[in-house]
Design a protein around this motif. Structure first.
Motif, PDB file in Angstrom:
ATOM      1  N   LYS A 148      27.283  44.086  33.571  1.00 19.60           N
ATOM      2  CA  LYS A 148      28.520  44.558  32.950  1.00 19.60           C
ATOM      3  C   LYS A 148      29.289  45.508  33.870  1.00 19.60           C
ATOM      4  O   LYS A 148      30.503  45.444  33.965  1.00 19.60           O
ATOM      5  CB  LYS A 148      28.214  45.265  31.623  1.00 19.60           C
ATOM      6  N   THR A 149      28.563  46.377  34.553  1.00 17.77           N
ATOM      7  CA  THR A 149      29.245  47.328  35.438  1.00 17.77           C
ATOM      8  C   THR A 149      29.867  46.610  36.635  1.00 17.77           C
ATOM      9  O   THR A 149      30.955  46.981  37.076  1.00 17.77           O
ATOM     10  CB  THR A 149      28.278  48.414  35.937  1.00 17.77           C
ATOM     11  N   GLN A 150      29.182  45.587  37.148  1.00 17.41           N
ATOM     12  CA  GLN A 150      29.748  44.824  38.257  1.00 17.41           C
ATOM     13  C   GLN A 150      31.015  44.098  37.809  1.00 17.41           C
ATOM     14  O   GLN A 150      32.009  44.051  38.521  1.00 17.41           O
ATOM     15  CB  GLN A 150      28.732  43.812  38.790  1.00 17.41           C
ATOM     16  N   LYS A 151      30.990  43.540  36.596  1.00 17.59           N
ATOM     17  CA  LYS A 151      32.169  42.853  36.056  1.00 17.59           C
ATOM     18  C   LYS A 151      33.324  43.839  35.863  1.00 17.59           C
ATOM     19  O   LYS A 151      34.480  43.527  36.145  1.00 17.59           O
ATOM     20  CB  LYS A 151      31.837  42.181  34.730  1.00 17.59           C
ATOM     21  N   ARG A 152      33.022  45.037  35.359  1.00 13.82           N
ATOM     22  CA  ARG A 152      34.041  46.049  35.128  1.00 13.82           C
ATOM     23  C   ARG A 152      34.699  46.466  36.442  1.00 13.82           C
ATOM     24  O   ARG A 152      35.922  46.585  36.531  1.00 13.82           O
ATOM     25  CB  ARG A 152      33.392  47.265  34.445  1.00 13.82           C
ATOM     26  N   LYS A 153      33.873  46.698  37.498  1.00 10.74           N
ATOM     27  CA  LYS A 153      34.412  47.093  38.801  1.00 10.74           C
ATOM     28  C   LYS A 153      35.294  45.984  39.376  1.00 10.74           C
ATOM     29  O   LYS A 153      36.344  46.247  39.948  1.00 10.74           O
ATOM     30  CB  LYS A 153      33.281  47.404  39.786  1.00 10.74           C
ATOM     31  N   LEU A 154      34.863  44.750  39.219  1.00 13.20           N
ATOM     32  CA  LEU A 154      35.635  43.623  39.708  1.00 13.20           C
ATOM     33  C   LEU A 154      36.966  43.512  38.974  1.00 13.20           C
ATOM     34  O   LEU A 154      38.006  43.252  39.588  1.00 13.20           O
ATOM     35  CB  LEU A 154      34.828  42.327  39.552  1.00 13.20           C
ATOM     36  N   ASP A 156      38.593  45.951  37.547  1.00 13.61           N
ATOM     37  CA  ASP A 156      39.449  47.078  37.930  1.00 13.61           C
ATOM     38  C   ASP A 156      40.141  46.820  39.268  1.00 13.61           C
ATOM     39  O   ASP A 156      41.260  47.276  39.496  1.00 13.61           O
ATOM     40  CB  ASP A 156      38.629  48.368  38.013  1.00 13.61           C
ATOM     41  N   LYS A 157      39.463  46.125  40.179  1.00 16.42           N
ATOM     42  CA  LYS A 157      40.026  45.861  41.499  1.00 16.42           C
ATOM     43  C   LYS A 157      41.076  44.759  41.470  1.00 16.42           C
ATOM     44  O   LYS A 157      41.988  44.739  42.294  1.00 16.42           O
ATOM     45  CB  LYS A 157      38.928  45.441  42.483  1.00 16.42           C
ATOM     46  N   TRP A 168      45.751  45.587  49.380  1.00 17.19           N
ATOM     47  CA  TRP A 168      44.469  46.222  49.071  1.00 17.19           C
ATOM     48  C   TRP A 168      43.680  46.562  50.329  1.00 17.19           C
ATOM     49  O   TRP A 168      42.880  47.473  50.338  1.00 17.19           O
ATOM     50  CB  TRP A 168      43.623  45.360  48.150  1.00 17.19           C
TER      51      TRP A 168
END
Length: 175
Positions: A148-154, A156-157, A168
């Motif tokens: 979930k955290t990897q998906k969230r960071k992705l 956000d980018k 970027w």
């Protein structure tokens, strides 16, 4: 002239004649290979000529034992070698390596006229002993699972289309 002087002169001549020729290969200062025909040609063959110490007064050693020639029947190889040895006898006492290679190139069709053209058949025609014919199971490639955290960071980018925003990777020169 001594045999070594004749060999050195012929070596120099061969290097200059076959410079850049992909068919010619110098294995050592007294051993040479020449491929007659194109790489994909089923009737192509490889001749290897080695000079003994007393060459050109004695005949060179001519070989067709290279792995490249495995598809050629032994009768055809023997026939080619016999015809080349006749040419060697005619040129004994002179530098003949170039002459032998050119003779083989000129007479390639005559040499290989009885050679059957083998085509590679598919591997599926092979017979396996002791194993039944079972179709190979098809495995689907798994996608890499993101946390979930990897998906969230992705998320956000990237923007809503999954693309990174413009600039970027730009470098901020002035700070």
């Amino acid at each position: 002239m001594a045999a070594n002087e004749d060999q050195e002169m012929e070596l120099e001549a061969l290097r200059s004649i076959y410079e850049g020729d992909l068919c010619f290969r110098e294995l050592s200062p007294v051993s040479f290979q020449y491929r007659i025909g194109e790489s994909g040609d089923p009737k192509a063959f490889l001749i290897e000529v080695s000079w003994p110490e007393t060459y050109p007064q004695t005949a060179p050693v001519i070989s067709m034992d290279a792995f490249f020639n495995n598809t050629i029947s032994s009768a055809i190889k023997q026939s080619i070698l016999e015809k080349l040895m006749v040419e060697v006898e005619a040129n004994l006492g002179t530098a003949m390596t170039y002459t032998l290679f050119e003779y083989a190139k000129d007479n390639k069709e005559v040499f290989m006229e009885n050679q059957p053209v083998n085509t590679v058949t598919s591997v599926s025609n092979s017979i396996a002993i002791g194993t039944p014919d079972v179709p190979a199971s098809k495995k689907k490639e798994k996608k890499e699972q993101l946390s979930k955290t990897q998906k969230r960071k992705l998320a956000d980018k990237t923007d809503n289309k999954g693309e990174l925003p413009r600039g970027w990777n730009w470098v901020d020169v002035i700070k």
